[in-house]
Design a protein around this motif. Sequence first.
Motif, short mmCIF file in Angstrom:
data_model
loop_
_atom_site.label_atom_id
_atom_site.label_comp_id
_atom_site.label_asym_id
_atom_site.label_seq_id
_atom_site.Cartn_x
_atom_site.Cartn_y
_atom_site.Cartn_z
N PHE A 241 0.86 -1.20 0.00
CA PHE A 241 0.00 0.00 0.00
C PHE A 241 0.89 1.23 0.00
CE2 PHE A 241 -2.42 -3.42 1.83
CZ PHE A 241 -3.62 -3.34 1.14
N PRO A 242 0.70 2.14 -1.00
CA PRO A 242 1.56 3.32 -1.05
C PRO A 242 1.16 4.37 -0.02
CG PRO A 242 -0.06 3.39 -2.81
CD PRO A 242 -0.28 2.10 -2.08
N LEU A 249 -3.71 2.86 6.10
CA LEU A 249 -4.86 2.46 6.90
C LEU A 249 -6.15 2.65 6.11
CD1 LEU A 249 -6.26 1.75 9.61
CD2 LEU A 249 -5.91 4.11 10.34
N ARG A 250 -6.30 3.80 5.45
CA ARG A 250 -7.54 4.07 4.72
C ARG A 250 -7.68 3.16 3.50
NH1 ARG A 250 -9.26 10.28 4.55
NH2 ARG A 250 -11.12 9.20 3.77
N ALA A 251 -6.57 2.83 2.87
CA ALA A 251 -6.63 1.95 1.69
C ALA A 251 -7.09 0.55 2.10
CB ALA A 251 -5.27 1.89 1.01
N ILE A 252 -6.61 0.07 3.22
CA ILE A 252 -6.98 -1.30 3.64
C ILE A 252 -8.45 -1.31 4.10
CG2 ILE A 252 -6.38 -3.25 5.14
CD1 ILE A 252 -3.50 -2.01 5.24
N ILE A 253 -8.86 -0.24 4.77
CA ILE A 253 -10.29 -0.14 5.12
C ILE A 253 -11.12 -0.11 3.84
CG2 ILE A 253 -12.04 1.41 6.12
CD1 ILE A 253 -9.93 2.15 8.26
N GLY A 254 -10.60 0.57 2.81
CA GLY A 254 -11.31 0.66 1.53
C GLY A 254 -11.55 -0.71 0.89
N GLU A 255 -10.72 -1.70 1.23
CA GLU A 255 -10.90 -3.05 0.69
C GLU A 255 -11.94 -3.85 1.47
OE1 GLU A 255 -6.39 -3.91 -1.03
OE2 GLU A 255 -7.05 -4.95 0.79
N THR A 256 -12.47 -3.26 2.53
CA THR A 256 -13.35 -3.99 3.46
C THR A 256 -14.72 -3.29 3.49
OG1 THR A 256 -11.34 -4.48 4.67
CG2 THR A 256 -13.41 -4.97 5.80
N PRO A 257 -15.64 -3.72 2.60
CA PRO A 257 -16.86 -2.93 2.39
C PRO A 257 -17.67 -2.63 3.67
CG PRO A 257 -16.66 -4.65 0.72
CD PRO A 257 -15.55 -4.87 1.70
#
Length: 410
Positions: A241-242, A249-257
Motif C-alpha cells: 500500500f503506497p 490504513l484508509r486503503a486497507i479499510i477501503g478493501e473492506t466494504p
Amino acid sequence: MRTEKTDIVIIGAGPAGAVAAGLLRKQGRQVLVIEQQQFPRFSIGESLLPQSMAYIEEAGFLQDVVEAGFQYKNGAAFRRGDKRTAFDFRDKFSAGWGTTYQVQRASFDHVLIKAAEKAGAEVRFTHKVEAVDVAGERPRLTVKSPDGEIYEIEAGFLLDASGFGRVLPRLLDLETPSGFPLRSAFFTHVEDRITDPDFDRNKILVSVHPEHVDVWFWTIPFSNGRCSQGVVARAEFFERFPGDETAKLRAIIGETPTLSHLLKDAVWDTPARTLTGYAANVKSLWGRNFALLGNAGEFLDPVFSSGVTIAVKSASLAAACIGREAAGESVDWQADYATPLKAGVDAFRAFVESWYRGGFQDVIFHPQPSDDVRRMISAILAGYAWDLKNPYVAQPARLSTLEQLCAVAS
Ligand code: FAD
C-alpha cells in the motif's frame, strides 16, 4: 552520585505501575514510581475487559475511573463479510464484572496514576531509568532527571512496569522470542459520524478483511463521538500500500466494504501511527527482589484487548506476594506469581492462535451456536482467563476440537 533509599521502586506509570502502586500503598509501603514521560501521554490499548475492573477496584481506583466519564462497554461485536455476531459480557460463564470502559489512554492512565499519588505514592515524571543492578542484596537503579542529573535509587523491591520500554528484559538479557510472526498495527482516532443503527457504541467492533482471515480491524468508540480505528496484519502486508500511515490504513479499510461503509462520513483529522513487532516474551518474570509486570513481561497480541487486563492482574499478584513476604511468609515467586499469571496468558494465547488460523472465527460465526459454549467464550473475551472452572481455561487445547467441529458444520 547521590543515592536515595526507598522501600519499593516501580519503573513506569502505566496501568501495571499505577495499580501496583495503589495496592502497595494499601499495605502501607513506601512507593516511588519513576516515569520517563510527562502525563497525560498517548498510549495504545483503549478497550478494557471487565475482568480488569476487579483489580482497579482492589487498588482503590474505581471511583476515579467511573467519574472520569469514559465510554461504557458491555461486549464485543464481530463482522466478517455478511456474517455478524456479538457477545454481551454480562452473559458469561464466570462470575464478576460484566461491563467496563473504552478509554482514551492518555486520560485513563493519568486518572490511575493521579489516584496512586492521592494514595501516597511518589511519582516522578520525566525521570528515566537508564541502568539497573540486581546483583546485590537490594536492587539499584540509575536514573536521569529532566535537568540531566544522574542519581541512584536503592530499593527493597523493584517492579518493572515499563511496558514496551522493557527495561529489565533489555538490561538483564531476559528477552526471548514470542513465537508469533512479525505483525504491525496502523491506527488513529477519527470523528466517526457513524449513523448505522446496528452499530453498538457499547461494544468494540472487530472486522475481518474479506480476503485475508488474519487481517483484522478494531473500531473502539469513545464517549465523545470519536473512535479509535486500527488495522493489524503481518508487517509485509502493508508494503503493497503506497503512501503514509494514514493512506495505508484508509486503503486497507477501503478493501473492506462493511467497515468502509460504516466509516463513510468519518473525519480523518489525526495522522495515523504505527507499531511493529510488539509481541514479546521473557525467560523469567522474576528474580531476586524484582518482578516484571504487564508488557514488561509478556505481550501476546491486541486482538482480544487483553493487555491492560494482564497488566493489572500481574500488579495484583505481585503486590500480594510482596505483602506476604513483608508479613514474614516465604514466597515462591515462580509458583505464586509467574505460574498463575502465565496460566491466564496461555489461555489467551490459545484463542489468539486460533483467531489467526481462522478457526475461532468459524466458532463465533457458527449459525447454530451452543449457549453454554458461547457463555464460556464470552467469559474469556471478558478477560476471565484465570477462571479454572471454565473448561476452555482449564484445557485451552479444547478450542482446537471445537474449531474442527465448527469447520465441519460450516
Ligand atoms: P505501559 O502502559 O506501556 O506503560 C509503561 C510506562 O513505562 C510508559 O508510560 C513508559 O513511558 C514508561 N517507561 C518505559 N521505559 C521507561 C524508563 N526507562 N524509565 C522510566 N519509565 C519508563 N490492551 C488492552 O487492554 N486493550 C486494547 O484494546 C489493546 N489494544 C492494543 C493495540 C495494539 C496495536 C497494541 C500493540 C497493544 C494493545 N493493547 C491493548 C496492549 C496495551 O497497550 C498494553 O498491554 C498495556 O498498555 C500495558 O500496560 P503496562 O502498564 O504494562 O505498560
